[in-house]
Scaffold this motif. Structure first.
Motif: not given
Length: 529
Positions: A107-110, A195-196, A229-230, A510-512
């Motif tokens: 998981r990324g933080l941003d 994810l992008s 949400e990707s 949008p980030t988590m």
């Protein structure tokens, strides 16, 4: 591999509702969410390279995602601090990050600031477009994050870009790979969210072998799996792909965006419980394309029926499918039939219901047989199709239901057969496809054949042999721009032609909302400013 229709069309020509939605959604198993559940006994491995933002002081970190994966054990979390990570695995040289351990949670933080970049660019200018800054891995190509036969892996809240194809059949940005090319299922659960996936590489050569192929790619997996949400763009084959899981996919794509690609979604030999919902497919050559192929992507066909029944478990529902008329999206090999919202190519028992399908210049929804001439590998022998000759397998599109959709301004290219709905078949098959309850903003639903929703043509009651419009075959071939078959476009036909490769800039996504939710205590989360 995973290429779709029209290559055998010339040969074939010579051979003579909303109330249903709630129940349909229950058929698609959902992978469990990890957002709010802490994993007992799990460790948290921290990744930071300080490339764009200083690492928190006093924190022991890994400098690459791959090194953290190598040190992790099943069930661990890997948190990635904002930065640009030029990942190039040495364990598997055609991957950026190679994962073979089950149940890892990355998981990324941003989402917008954690970038896994396959190029030779810089941290200050990630995902460059310049050909001189691309890394083709000596021409062999490379994939981004690859999960290889490891079930239960989650990937969340980050961006992957510029992993290119080369000549080795790669170019997949994020790939859950349960056994590509084996014809077998080798993976179960997976989760991807926030994810992008993109590529900024846009060469002047329209047929460059280095174009990125797939954004978010799932193959040979039985799920349950979720991609949500990707965002995926600029792919020469498809923004999203779920395939090689014939009748056992158990997959859900929801709240996703697929854009500026040859196909927004492609799914070869995929079916059973599979839902594409509440998503947007826009500005592609073609939008959503389920398809059958006589190749190594599991055995054919693409069949959306629930296992053991003839009831559909594959639902394309509540999506916005618009403006899929883009001739200059990256395209590799055969191009999509430009101007198509939903194209069911040799697929069966799929349901397209309650979608907004607007401004697609060719067809809103089209169903057609797929005449496949490729030489199949061992294990693939025209299952679900009709062997018309030793080198020609026809996959009939049948049992599909298209109902309750709203159309507006589809078919504006104005060619024969262009319109809201269309169907063509080569061999008579029961049940054929069924069209009913669809509406058009202008009042009358346009179709080929005409009056397609009437009982005398392809309306209810469903289950009869059905009809066909033979002019549609030539029009579909013309819409691809393919000249290799030597078949000229019908006189007076006109479809947009590719003149360049246009790359769409990646907008902030949008980030988590809380990337620390559910993660065991760690210095990254407590140190975030």
């Amino acid at each position: 591999m995973r290429r779709w229709w029209l290559i055998g069309a010339a040969c074939a020509l010579t051979v003579g509702g909303a109330p249903a939605i709630a129940g349909s959604q229950a058929l698609a198993a959902r992978a469990p969410s990890l957002a709010g559940a802490t994993q007992t006994g799990s460790s948290v491995l921290l990744v930071c390279n300080g490339s764009t933002k200083p690492c928190p002081p006093g924190t022991s970190v890994f400098s690459t995602v791959q090194s953290a994966v190598n040190a992790a054990k099943s069930g661990d979390w890997i948190l990635v601090w904002p930065g640009v990570y030029h990942e190039k695995s040495t364990q598997w040289p055609t991957a950026g990050v190679w994962i073979q351990k089950p149940n890892l949670h990355i998981r990324g933080l941003d989402r917008n600031q954690v970038i896994i970049d396959g190029s030779n660019g810089t941290a200050s200018q990630p995902c460059p477009s310049s050909p001189s800054l691309q890394d083709t891995n000596g021409g062999a190509g490379r994939d981004g994050i690859v999960v290889a036969k490891a079930s239960g892996v989650t990937i969340q809240n980050l961006t992957v870009c510029d992993y290119l194809a080369g000549t080795g059949g790669h170019g997949n940005e994020i790939w859950w790979n349960g056994g590509d090319g084996t014809g077998k299922i080798g993976m179960s659960t997976y989760t991807g969210s926030y994810l992008s996936a993109t590529s900024m590489y846009g060469p002047s050569d329209l047929q460059s072998p280095n174009l990125a192929q797939y954004g978010i790619f799932v193959s040979n997996a039985r799920g349950p799996g979720v991609i949500e949400e990707s965002y995926a763009s600029n792919m020469a084959d498809a923004a999203y792909y779920v395939g090689a899981c014939q009748r056992v996919c158990h997959a859900t794509l929801k709240h996703d965006v697929g854009t500026n690609s040859n196909l927004g979604y492609s799914g070869t030999n995929a079916g059973g419980p599979l839902v594409i919902e509440d998503s947007v497919f826009s500005r592609n050559r073609a939008g959503i394309v389920p398809n059958s192929l006589n190749n190594d992507d599991a055995p054919p066909p693409q069949n959306g029926a629930c296992p053991g029944t003839a009831k559909s478990c594959f639902f394309v529902v509540h999506n916005v499918i618009k403006n899929n008329n883009n001739p200059n999206a990256p395209t590799s090999g055969l191009a999509g039939a430009i101007g198509t919202g939903v194209e069911i190519s040799g697929g069966a028992y799929d349901t397209v219901v309650d979608n907004l399908i607007i401004h697609n210049g060719g067809w809103g929804v089209v169903t057609h047989d797929f005449p496949d001439t490729e030489t199949p590998p061992a294990g693939s022998h025209c299952q679900g199709g009709v062997q018309l000759s030793p080198g020609l397998c026809d996959f009939p599109a049948h049992g599909n239901k298209i109902h309750g959709n709203f159309f507006s301004d589809d078919g504006f290219f104005g060619n024969v057969t262009n319109g809201d709905l269309a169907t063509v078949g080569i061999v008579p098959t029961t049940p054929r496809n069924c069209f009913y309850g669809n509406r058009d903003a202008a009042g009358r639903v346009t179709s080929a054949p005409a009056d397609i929703q009437t009982a005398a043509v392809d309306g209810r009651p469903c289950g009869k042999v059905g009809t066909s419009d033979p002019d549609l075959v030539d029009q579909l071939i013309c819409a691809t721009g393919d000249t290799s078959l030597g078949i000229p476009c019908p006189k007076g036909s006109h479809y947009p032609k590719q003149t360049k490769i246009a790359i769409l800039a990646l907008p902030a996504q949008p980030t988590m909302p809380d990337p620390c939710a559910g993660v065991p205590a760690n210095r990254f989360c407590s140190s975030r400013s």
